[in-house]
Design an enzyme around this catalytic site. Structure first.
Site, mmCIF file in Angstrom:
data_model
loop_
_atom_site.group_PDB
_atom_site.id
_atom_site.type_symbol
_atom_site.label_atom_id
_atom_site.label_comp_id
_atom_site.label_asym_id
_atom_site.label_seq_id
_atom_site.Cartn_x
_atom_site.Cartn_y
_atom_site.Cartn_z
ATOM 1 N N SER A 1 15.752 -9.972 3.689
ATOM 2 C CA SER A 1 15.621 -9.705 5.127
ATOM 3 C C SER A 1 16.947 -9.373 5.796
ATOM 4 O O SER A 1 18.017 -9.754 5.320
ATOM 5 C CB SER A 1 14.987 -10.899 5.822
ATOM 6 O OG SER A 1 13.629 -10.937 5.490
ATOM 7 N N ASP B 1 8.392 -10.923 5.847
ATOM 8 C CA ASP B 1 9.090 -10.864 7.138
ATOM 9 C C ASP B 1 9.209 -9.474 7.769
ATOM 10 O O ASP B 1 9.530 -8.503 7.071
ATOM 11 C CB ASP B 1 10.549 -11.319 6.980
ATOM 12 C CG ASP B 1 10.708 -12.570 6.158
ATOM 13 O OD1 ASP B 1 9.702 -13.184 5.788
ATOM 14 O OD2 ASP B 1 11.860 -12.933 5.895
ATOM 15 N N ASP C 1 19.860 -13.163 5.494
ATOM 16 C CA ASP C 1 19.085 -12.679 6.641
ATOM 17 C C ASP C 1 19.977 -12.319 7.837
ATOM 18 O O ASP C 1 19.810 -12.857 8.939
ATOM 19 C CB ASP C 1 18.014 -13.714 7.054
ATOM 20 C CG ASP C 1 17.131 -14.131 5.877
ATOM 21 O OD1 ASP C 1 17.061 -13.371 4.891
ATOM 22 O OD2 ASP C 1 16.517 -15.207 5.941
ATOM 23 N N GLU D 1 16.226 -19.995 7.832
ATOM 24 C CA GLU D 1 16.034 -18.597 7.441
ATOM 25 C C GLU D 1 15.900 -17.732 8.702
ATOM 26 O O GLU D 1 15.566 -18.217 9.777
ATOM 27 C CB GLU D 1 14.777 -18.448 6.577
ATOM 28 C CG GLU D 1 14.865 -19.185 5.244
ATOM 29 C CD GLU D 1 13.755 -18.804 4.283
ATOM 30 O OE1 GLU D 1 12.575 -18.870 4.674
ATOM 31 O OE2 GLU D 1 14.067 -18.424 3.135
HETATM 32 C C1 FRU Z 1 11.814 -15.642 4.795
HETATM 33 C C2 FRU Z 1 12.549 -15.214 3.530
HETATM 34 C C3 FRU Z 1 13.967 -14.789 3.859
HETATM 35 C C4 FRU Z 1 14.298 -13.854 2.727
HETATM 36 C C5 FRU Z 1 12.975 -13.161 2.516
HETATM 37 C C6 FRU Z 1 12.715 -12.769 1.090
HETATM 38 O O1 FRU Z 1 10.440 -15.587 4.689
HETATM 39 O O2 FRU Z 1 12.512 -16.231 2.571
HETATM 40 O O3 FRU Z 1 14.889 -15.844 3.994
HETATM 41 O O4 FRU Z 1 15.310 -12.961 3.058
HETATM 42 O O5 FRU Z 1 11.968 -14.042 2.961
HETATM 43 O O6 FRU Z 1 11.562 -11.994 1.003
#
Ligand code: FRU
Length: 491
Positions: free
Chosen positions: A99, A39, A163, A217
């Site tokens: 994230s 991300d 997130d 997410e």
């Molecule tokens: C989304 C995610 C987020 C998390 C991150 C971990 O792609 O799963 O929810 O914070 O990637 O790398």
């Protein structure tokens, strides 16, 4: 300890750089120097520069304990890789700095992220702890961790809670978080005066497993052209008709967020991009008021051939968002014309049940063209890109007249990948305007000035560079084609 962990991560990257394979390396998309990327995080404009952070695993080209990679740019075209900003390793973020987002307060750059800990076996995501954390920097390059600012979810039993997206509204800091309550997704809101102390405000939106998925997410919540947009990455949706064929989606809802923290929707849930590889999109507000968006241009559990080359993952081109009634429009950021090197205009005209080789070839290209539907009788017509000499490799972008859809077909797009995605073309529409960006391992198709987008990774051989215009069973009429060679910035 943080400094030592960052040094160790940088040494790992340096070592891997010598072994990295470059056949699929993007020329002008952001990708990690080595190792894994997912991300985009912490998109922010700070002291005259755009900063992009990203989920990063510097020790291998697989997902692992998440760090925050970092790059910055003055013009959204040229990017400078900076030292890794965050490394996991404290008790609260031991297994990952997940994230989050970034804001500027009193000329300091703050990162707000999720600290992740496996309570059981690594990978057992029914046994985790997630907390929200703060870090800051006075120079925008090296970051000091301040620890946990939100310790627990508002209800016991919520484990998936992550997130944070932070923004300013009505003289306060607001934070949106994605959460999973039982099997249902939630959008949670918090408020703060100082980024350190946070009060739970509301469950702004409660979803249900059917039809909303089990987790939202990477939420983002922002005002756009007089409405509020909730942008998020739902997990657990089922394919329906032409929609939701990726493992996970990137969706949005348009509505209004009131001061008590409740989001009322108007209109439908929609997919933001219709390609194979687009997830975890996030936005920033540029100083000139534009809402700019980046996404991870990959998808969980999909083939990633560049892992064999010791790097993996890329971000989409930055896009300008605008609202058109109940739909969002995404146009390439206007600065991206700065990638253009030389222009060729091609007159293809009418192609009659044939496959015509164009006298142009290349891997780093931008196209602007129209498909003239009114003047066409073909069942299908369009372009074949990144074709090998024997045409075994090819990536197709074409209009399917029977289905009335614009199709991106990567069934023969090289190593690993396959599949077809498409978007509807309205009855009565007489032409389709296309803008297409090709990089070494990606294609982004902007349809009708960004009304629809399809973004997908492709992995053709470096010498698969031919282009053909084709029409099947009838006449395909092409308007003038503008074709630019694009700069190789070696990002
Ligand atoms: C989304 C995610 C987020 C998390 C991150 C971990 O792609 O799963 O929810 O914070 O990637 O790398």
């Amino acid at each position: 300890m943080h400094a030592a962990l960052l040094d160790q991560a940088h040494r790992a990257i340096e070592k891997t750089l010598a072994e990295r394979g470059n056949d699929f390396r993007p020329a002008y998309h952001l990708a990690p120097p080595a190792g894994w990327m997912n991300d985009p995080n912490g998109l922010v404009f700070f002291r005259g520069e755009y900063h992009v952070f990203y989920q990063h695993h510097p020790y291998s080209a697989q997902w692992g304990p998440m760090h925050w990679g970092h790059a910055r740019s003055r013009d959204l075209v040229h990017w400078e890789h900076l030292p890794i900003a965050l490394a996991p390793g404290d008790a609260y973020d031991r297994d990952g700095c997940f994230s989050g987002s970034a804001v500027v307060a009193d000329d300091r750059l703050y990162l707000i992220y999720t600290g992740h800990v496996w309570l059981g076996a690594p990978g057992d995501d029914q046994n985790i702890r997630q907390v929200q954390c703060l870090a800051s920097s006075s120079d925008g390059v090296s970051f000091h961790k301040h620890g946990v600012v939100i310790e627990t979810a508002p209800e016991p039993g919520i484990m998936h809670f992550r997130d944070p997206k932070v923004w300013r509204r009505g003289g306060q800091w607001w934070m949106a978080l994605g959460a999973r309550r039982g099997d249902d997704p939630q959008l949670l809101l918090y408020q703060s005066d100082d980024l350190q102390h946070w009060e739970y405000l509301s469950c702004a939106l409660q979803g249900q497993r059917q039809p909303d998925g089990y987790m939202w997410e990477c939420p983002d919540l922002f005002e756009l052209d007089g409405s509020d947009v909730f942008l998020y990455s739902p997990q657990g949706l089922k394919p329906s008709g032409h929609d939701n064929w990726n493992k996970f989606q990137n969706s949005y809802r348009i509505g209004l967020l009131d001061d008590r923290g409740f989001f009322s929707e108007c209109g439908k849930v929609r997919e933001l991009d219709h390609g194979h590889d687009f997830y975890a999109a996030q936005t920033l507000l540029a100083p000139d008021g534009r809402r700019l968006l980046w996404a991870w241009m990959d998808m969980w559990d999909s083939p990633m051939p560049s892992q064999a080359h010791h790097w993996c993952g890329a971000l989409s081109l930055p896009r300008e968002l605008s609202r058109d009634g109940e739909r969002l429009r995404m146009r390439p950021a206007r600065e991206l014309t700065g990638l253009r090197q030389s222009l060729r205009s091609l007159s293809i005209g009418a192609v009659e049940s044939a496959d015509c080789l164009l006298d142009e070839r290349g891997t780093l290209l931008e196209f602007e063209l129209t498909l003239d539907l009114a003047g066409s009788t073909a069942e299908r017509f369009g372009l074949a890109l990144r074709c090998s000499e024997d045409r075994q490799e090819r990536t197709l972008v074409y209009f399917d007249a029977m289905a009335r859809r614009l199709v991106l077909d990567r069934q023969h797009s090289g190593a690993g990948v396959s599949g077809v995605r498409s978007v509807p073309i309205a009855a009565g529409q007489t032409r389709i305007a296309l803008r297409i960006f090709l990089d070494r391992s990606s294609i982004e198709v902007f349809v009708d000035d960004g009304a629809y987008c399809l973004s997908s990774r492709i992995y053709p051989r470096p010498d698969s560079q031919a282009i053909t215009a084709f029409a099947i069973n009838g006449c395909g009429a092409f308007g003038e084609v503008s074709l630019w060679r694009l700069a190789d910035l070696g990002l």
